[in-house]
Design an enzyme around this catalytic site. Structure first.
Site, PDB file in Angstrom:
ATOM      1  N   HIS A   1       0.124 -12.239   1.346  1.00 15.01           N
ATOM      2  CA  HIS A   1      -0.642 -11.289   0.546  1.00 15.01           C
ATOM      3  C   HIS A   1      -0.690 -11.703  -0.929  1.00 15.01           C
ATOM      4  O   HIS A   1       0.336 -11.729  -1.609  1.00 15.01           O
ATOM      5  CB  HIS A   1       0.003  -9.912   0.665  1.00 15.01           C
TER       6      HIS A   1
ATOM      7  N   TYR B   1       0.827  -1.198   0.000  1.00 15.43           N
ATOM      8  CA  TYR B   1       0.000   0.000   0.000  1.00 15.43           C
ATOM      9  C   TYR B   1       0.869   1.260   0.000  1.00 15.43           C
ATOM     10  O   TYR B   1       1.353   1.715   1.041  1.00 15.43           O
ATOM     11  CB  TYR B   1      -0.929   0.024   1.214  1.00 15.43           C
TER      12      TYR B   1
END
Length: 322
Positions: free
Chosen positions: A140, A54
């Site tokens: 992830h 992110y």
């Protein structure tokens, strides 16, 4: 299994998703990010999620700067592994918008689910966060790169870190219900973070993943409950996003049918979208990401609104939910 960090009581029904404060789609100032986090904290949210992905570490840095002044046992923090950040040898003043983030592309992501890569990822996350511990670490999006390798290397590496006490709990974060189900079968997980696949709009996680998680005592954190914003308004429009892209015509039509049924029941579509995942016993929490303080406060208010059983009955009658 349920650890103290993954219990519904610790997670709370609504958590804060940190992608937007990593400049998802647009630049966000430090002041705006802090205001959103402060609104979450003041509203009682104590579950915060982030990832190196992110904003190439920006979300972790901003979240850590906010949480460092809070008592460490007062919140639950999750981040992710599987992507490590390397210096970009071709950096020439560009940005990372091709990957969705309005930040300079000084770093590049590299898939590395090896034990060395996972340990490096955790160490670098702790450095960016400025904290001494991580409650939950998710593998992830291994399905985006190499699911076989991710499950064969990444999950055992996370399990060893949990056994050593480096992280409190482990899981997988993915947009694919089948990948998550496979991870539950093959790994020793505490949590699954499923994005967009158990929402009011669509429920591919319902038939296999959620029963499997119930059977094995694996908690579910449902994210993307607005399906990239499509369900965040009472009038879904063609300008909305779905799975981070344009909305297919059939999906838009389904969203509008949902809105109509909700309106008939006197319930706002975003209110129903927030409440729906939490009705399933396997779901311990939902996460909603935003960099707007007003949106945080609005979602907290929406979650406090009662939803009549008649709405769910009407949605089932029209085959809009299972």
């Amino acid at each position: 299994m349920t650890t103290s960090a993954t219990s519904p009581e610790r997670l709370g029904p609504l958590g804060f998703g940190g992608a937007p404060i990593g400049n998802l789609y647009r630049e966000v100032s430090d002041e705006q990010a802090e205001a959103a986090l402060r609104a979450a904290w003041d509203g009682g949210i104590r579950h915060f999620d982030t990832a190196p992905h992110y904003g190439l570490g920006l979300s972790e840095r901003r979240l850590g700067a906010f949480l460092r002044s809070r008592s460490r046992d007062a919140f639950v923090l999750s981040t992710k592994v599987g992507r490590v950040l390397d210096p970009n040898p071709r950096f020439a003043g560009g940005d990372d918008l091709a990957n969705g983030f309005a930040v300079p592309d000084r770093m590049v992501r590299r898939f590395d689910p090896s034990e060395a890569g996972v340990r490096r990822s955790i160490e670098e996350s702790l450095e960016r966060l400025g904290l001494d511990s991580i409650d939950i670490a998710y593998l992830h999006d291994p399905d985006v790169y190499d699911l076989d390798r991710g499950l064969a290397e990444g999950l055992p590496a996370l399990a060893r870190l949990r056994d050593e006490g480096v992280v409190g709990a482990i899981g997988i974060g993915t947009n694919r219900a089948d990948a998550a189900a496979r991870a539950v079968r093959e790994g020793d997980l505490d949590l699954v973070m499923i994005a967009g696949r158990y929402t009011l709009l669509e429920q591919p996680a319902f038939d296999e993943l959620l029963p499997l998680c119930e059977e094995r005592g694996v908690g579910v954190v449902a994210v993307g409950v607005f399906n990239s914003g499509l369900l965040a308004t009472d009038a879904p429009g063609e300008g909305a996003r779905y799975d981070y892209g344009r909305v297919p015509a059939d999906i838009l039509e389904r969203a509008r049918r949902l809105a109509a049924v909700c309106a008939d029941a006197g319930v706002s579509l975003p209110v129903a979208a927030l409440h729906f995942p939490l009705r399933h016993p396997a779901v311990r929490a939902i996460l909603v990401g935003t960099a707007r303080a007003a949106d945080v406060r609005q979602n907290l208010e929406r979650l406090r609104e009662p939803v009549p059983d008649a709405l769910w009955e009407a949605l089932r009658e029209q085959d809009l939910i299972p």
